[in-house]
Design a protein around this motif. Structure first.
Motif, PDB file in Angstrom:
ATOM      1  N   LEU A  24       0.838  -1.094  -0.129  1.00 40.27           N
ATOM      2  CA  LEU A  24      -0.070  -0.103  -0.006  1.00 40.27           C
ATOM      3  C   LEU A  24       0.951   1.289  -0.162  1.00 40.27           C
ATOM      4  O   LEU A  24       1.866   1.303   0.822  1.00 40.27           O
ATOM      5  N   THR A  25       0.639   1.994  -0.757  1.00 38.23           N
ATOM      6  CA  THR A  25       1.394   3.344  -0.859  1.00 38.23           C
ATOM      7  C   THR A  25       0.239   4.479  -0.927  1.00 38.23           C
ATOM      8  O   THR A  25      -0.456   4.677  -1.387  1.00 38.23           O
ATOM      9  N   TYR A  26       0.794   5.548   0.259  1.00 38.62           N
ATOM     10  CA  TYR A  26       0.001   6.622   0.443  1.00 38.62           C
ATOM     11  C   TYR A  26       0.786   8.052  -0.009  1.00 38.62           C
ATOM     12  O   TYR A  26       1.902   8.074   0.257  1.00 38.62           O
ATOM     13  N   VAL A  45      -4.606   6.135  -1.914  1.00 38.81           N
ATOM     14  CA  VAL A  45      -3.845   5.252  -1.479  1.00 38.81           C
ATOM     15  C   VAL A  45      -3.960   4.178  -2.763  1.00 38.81           C
ATOM     16  O   VAL A  45      -5.140   3.776  -3.058  1.00 38.81           O
ATOM     17  N   THR A  46      -2.816   3.525  -3.153  1.00 33.85           N
ATOM     18  CA  THR A  46      -2.786   2.474  -4.023  1.00 33.85           C
ATOM     19  C   THR A  46      -2.283   1.177  -3.663  1.00 33.85           C
ATOM     20  O   THR A  46      -1.646   0.992  -2.634  1.00 33.85           O
ATOM     21  N   LEU A 139      -8.405  -3.814   2.803  1.00 32.33           N
ATOM     22  CA  LEU A 139      -7.861  -2.736   2.355  1.00 32.33           C
ATOM     23  C   LEU A 139      -8.293  -1.481   2.608  1.00 32.33           C
ATOM     24  O   LEU A 139      -7.270  -0.480   3.113  1.00 32.33           O
ATOM     25  N   THR A 140      -9.444  -1.179   2.730  1.00 33.65           N
ATOM     26  CA  THR A 140     -10.119   0.007   3.077  1.00 33.65           C
ATOM     27  C   THR A 140      -9.783   0.183   4.509  1.00 33.65           C
ATOM     28  O   THR A 140      -9.318   1.164   4.996  1.00 33.65           O
ATOM     29  N   ALA A 141     -10.230  -0.878   5.193  1.00 35.75           N
ATOM     30  CA  ALA A 141      -9.821  -0.869   6.746  1.00 35.75           C
ATOM     31  C   ALA A 141      -8.373  -0.536   7.250  1.00 35.75           C
ATOM     32  O   ALA A 141      -8.136   0.314   8.087  1.00 35.75           O
ATOM     33  N   ARG A 142      -7.584  -1.098   6.403  1.00 41.23           N
ATOM     34  CA  ARG A 142      -6.146  -0.678   6.783  1.00 41.23           C
ATOM     35  C   ARG A 142      -5.828   0.673   6.379  1.00 41.23           C
ATOM     36  O   ARG A 142      -5.177   1.062   7.302  1.00 41.23           O
ATOM     37  N   ALA A 143      -6.149   1.038   5.182  1.00 37.61           N
ATOM     38  CA  ALA A 143      -6.001   2.651   4.978  1.00 37.61           C
ATOM     39  C   ALA A 143      -6.470   3.404   5.892  1.00 37.61           C
ATOM     40  O   ALA A 143      -5.904   4.542   6.518  1.00 37.61           O
ATOM     41  N   ILE A 144      -7.983   3.249   6.172  1.00 40.19           N
ATOM     42  CA  ILE A 144      -8.456   4.134   7.581  1.00 40.19           C
ATOM     43  C   ILE A 144      -7.500   4.183   8.663  1.00 40.19           C
ATOM     44  O   ILE A 144      -7.347   5.166   9.382  1.00 40.19           O
ATOM     45  N   ASP A 145      -7.152   2.959   8.885  1.00 38.65           N
ATOM     46  CA  ASP A 145      -6.358   2.696  10.375  1.00 38.65           C
ATOM     47  C   ASP A 145      -5.003   3.655  10.166  1.00 38.65           C
ATOM     48  O   ASP A 145      -4.710   4.018  11.038  1.00 38.65           O
ATOM     49  N   ARG A 146      -4.595   3.725   9.126  1.00 34.92           N
ATOM     50  CA  ARG A 146      -3.114   4.150   9.044  1.00 34.92           C
ATOM     51  C   ARG A 146      -3.574   5.604   8.950  1.00 34.92           C
ATOM     52  O   ARG A 146      -2.728   6.650   9.349  1.00 34.92           O
ATOM     53  N   LEU A 147      -4.379   6.404   8.242  1.00 34.00           N
ATOM     54  CA  LEU A 147      -4.836   7.518   8.196  1.00 34.00           C
ATOM     55  C   LEU A 147      -5.646   8.216   9.394  1.00 34.00           C
ATOM     56  O   LEU A 147      -5.972   9.468   9.233  1.00 34.00           O
ATOM     57  N   SER A 148      -5.982   7.476  10.396  1.00 35.61           N
ATOM     58  CA  SER A 148      -7.018   7.750  11.470  1.00 35.61           C
ATOM     59  C   SER A 148      -6.469   8.525  12.478  1.00 35.61           C
ATOM     60  O   SER A 148      -7.256   9.041  13.337  1.00 35.61           O
TER      61      SER A 148
END
Length: 236
Positions: A24-26, A45-46, A139-148
């Motif tokens: 995952l790349t932010y 996020v890709t 993947l959506t949940a992981r992205a949210i967790d990183r940006l949260s």
């Protein structure tokens, strides 16, 4: 505004590549003179299959886009978001009280008001070969967790709302599509708030528990062997 897989088909399929090759790349951009008070921040996020031995990204898996808003730091957040995108303006009108410009009081029943910022998920899409494994929600949940960090919650509208008039077939299938996508988002803790907008409380353990459960479920699915995958890439 958002879309992802709607569930696995009959039988058990093998994922196109091993999960240990997924990255995952932010990315986030801001102008030279930007300040936190200038407006919302946009994140892309890709998800890609990545060769750690030097060849880089080999296959695109999906895209996820978020907007981080803080109405206490940006004046006229509804107007600012509407200026960026009409759909974002609609989301802002749902989340914010027009008389104050701050989050609606009843949003406190869905997200604990411990922080002043909130994430909005505006786009979630998987490439077709990767649909049906439960990866969209994970993947959506992981992205949210990183940006949260420092966010009280995340909001989304679980259906496209910006395409203009659609054909009759789309009008007939749209309610089912929305209901199906809503069930996908419910897996990671989203609940319906109002006017079709769903929110997840980032002050609870719901998201973390969902990530653990979804990771365990997805990890048990058959995966293509790494050597076989790389051989297939070389043969293309």
């Amino acid at each position: 505004m958002t879309s992802t897989e709607t569930g696995a088909g009959p039988g058990v399929r093998t994922m196109p590549a091993p999960l240990n090759m997924m990255r995952l790349t932010y990315t986030h951009h801001e102008d030279w003179y930007s300040t936190p008070d200038d407006g919302p921040s946009f994140w892309n996020v890709t998800a890609d299959i990545y060769d750690h031995e030097g060849r880089g990204a080999l296959e695109h898996v999906g895209d996820f886009q978020f907007v981080r808003i803080d109405p206490f730091r940006t004046r006229d957040m509804c107007g600012v978001l509407d200026g960026h995108d009409g759909d974002l303006g609609m989301m802002a009108e749902t989340l914010l009280d027009p008389s104050t410009g701050h989050f609606r009081d009843d949003l406190d029943e869905f997200t604990e008001p411990i922080y002043s910022s909130m994430l909005i998920l505006t786009h979630a899409r998987l490439e077709k070969p990767w649909q049906g494994f439960g990866l969209g929600a994970l993947l959506t949940a992981r992205a949210i967790d990183r940006l949260s960090p420092d966010c009280r919650g995340t909001a989304c509208f679980p259906a496209p709302i910006n395409g203009g008039p659609s054909d009759p077939d789309d009008q007939e299938t749209r309610p089912l599509a929305i209901a199906t996508l809503a069930k996908v988002w419910e897996k990671i803790g989203f609940r319906h708030y109002r006017d079709g907008v769903f929110v997840v409380d980032l002050g609870s353990v719901t998201l973390g528990e969902a990530i653990t459960a979804l990771t365990d479920s997805v990890s048990k699915l058959p995966q293509t062997n790494e050597d076989d995958y790389l051989d297939a890439i070389d043969a293309r």
